[in-house]
Enzyme design. Structure first.
Site, PDB file in Angstrom:
ATOM      1  N   GLU A 128      32.278 -52.533  21.136  1.00 36.82           N
ATOM      2  CA  GLU A 128      32.268 -54.016  21.829  1.00 36.82           C
ATOM      3  C   GLU A 128      31.639 -55.907  21.523  1.00 36.82           C
ATOM      4  O   GLU A 128      31.884 -56.054  21.401  1.00 36.82           O
ATOM      5  CB  GLU A 128      30.988 -54.074  22.740  1.00 36.82           C
ATOM      6  N   HIS A 156      27.443 -49.769  18.760  1.00 40.33           N
ATOM      7  CA  HIS A 156      29.057 -50.544  20.193  1.00 40.33           C
ATOM      8  C   HIS A 156      28.778 -51.803  20.644  1.00 40.33           C
ATOM      9  O   HIS A 156      29.885 -51.853  19.880  1.00 40.33           O
ATOM     10  CB  HIS A 156      27.011 -49.915  20.841  1.00 40.33           C
ATOM     11  N   HIS A 173      31.581 -43.576  25.493  1.00 34.62           N
ATOM     12  CA  HIS A 173      32.398 -44.645  24.210  1.00 34.62           C
ATOM     13  C   HIS A 173      33.262 -43.915  23.124  1.00 34.62           C
ATOM     14  O   HIS A 173      34.312 -43.783  22.899  1.00 34.62           O
ATOM     15  CB  HIS A 173      31.605 -45.055  23.625  1.00 34.62           C
TER      16      HIS A 173
HETATM   17 CO    CO Z   1      28.918 -49.429  26.549  1.00 29.61          CO
END
Ligand code: CO
Length: 305
Positions: free
Chosen positions: A214, A183, A246
């Site tokens: 991210e 993530h 995601h």
């Molecule tokens: Co997220």
């Protein structure tokens, strides 16, 4: 004449001790019949993607097996996801709701287990929410233990690497490398843990690559690395508890900007393995171990050195 007077305090002390011991014993049996004295609160960011649920369910079963007879309650920290689920008629509470439910079941000792992959932003928020709730309800629980997230130590990373390697081995018989999507976080929180994990994975299997959706190490760095190593074929998998939004969109989605589409465009053939980490047995064992190991009682002052 002075003797009985000196003995009297001793007698009362002994009596007091007996009474309190009896009270303790009674409390244990009473709690045992009314509910369970111990309970588990599992805390995840949350997901509203129905296909991601098998991962949550597998984790739920693992904790119920590891803590037999104890209530296992879930909390999602994402308010957006909680609102969405409530509107769909399948509500999941937040941390305070979960603690309230456990208290209502007669639980006195709570094991809170973070299902976060690393101690980033979300884990800090969990810690703070727990502390505030404990402060708002003094004496509600005797102990509240907080279990650390999935990846705390190099040993955890090695256990995770082993579990993922074994799980994906059948898919990689054609010589595919493995690409994991973590993530990550905008401000780089847990970025170091991610880099450490990446090093451990690549030590365990040189043909494992990792980047974040991210965080700092993004797709461009990943592509550069794959090109440098002349990788032609990869298996894509999320390094997340669930294969949720995601995994289904940013990783494997049909849109031009998904990793799958960009890899295809770059001439690297790819197959997506949409499995959440919670669906891998070794990962569940890691989380259960962290719950059992935790001696960090947040209702107490930290141990003085
Ligand atoms: Co997220």
């Amino acid at each position: 004449m002075s003797r009985p007077h000196r003995l009297l305090p001793h007698f009362f002390l002994s009596l007091l001790l007996l009474v309190s011991l009896a009270a303790c014993a009674q409390k244990n049996t009473a709690v045992g019949s009314a509910g369970s004295a111990e309970g588990v609160l599992l805390v995840a960011f949350g997901t509203s993607v129905p296909e991601a649920l098998p991962s949550m369910e597998a984790v739920d079963v693992a904790f119920k097996d590891a803590f037999p007879g104890q209530p296992v309650v879930w909390a999602y920290t994402s308010q957006r996801i909680r609102k969405k689920l409530a509107a769909e008629g399948r509500p999941v509470g937040g941390i305070s709701d979960g603690l309230e439910r456990l208290a209502g079941k007669g639980v006195r000792t709570v094991r809170v287990q973070s299902l976060h992959v690393m101690a980033g932003e979300e884990f800090s928020a969990l810690e703070r929410a727990l502390l505030l709730d404990v402060k708002a309800h003094p004496g509600r629980f005797d102990h509240v233990y907080l279990g650390r997230p999935m990846l705390e130590s190099a040993e955890d990373a090695r256990a995770l690497a082993r579990a993922v390697r074994e799980d994906t081995a059948p898919l990689r018989k054609n010589g595919s490398a493995l690409v994991l999507m973590g993530h990550g976080q905008e401000h780089g929180r847990a970025g170091l843990t991610f880099e450490g994990t990446r090093a451990v994975f690549s030590e365990s299997d040189r043909r494992t690559y990792m980047a974040t959706v991210e965080g700092a190490r993004g797709f461009d760095e990943l592509l550069a690395e794959l090109r440098k190593d002349r990788v032609r074929r990869v298996v894509l998998q999320p390094l997340m508890l669930v294969a949720g939004d995601h995994a289904r969109n940013d990783l494997a989605g049909a849109e031009d900007d998904s990793w799958a589409s960009r890899l295809t465009k770059a001439g690297i053939s790819n197959t997506a393995h949409l499995k959440g980490l919670g669906q891998i047995e070794g990962v569940r064992a890691l989380l259960v171990r962290h719950a059992k190991e935790s001696a960090d009682d947040i209702t107490r002052e930290p141990r003085k050195q």
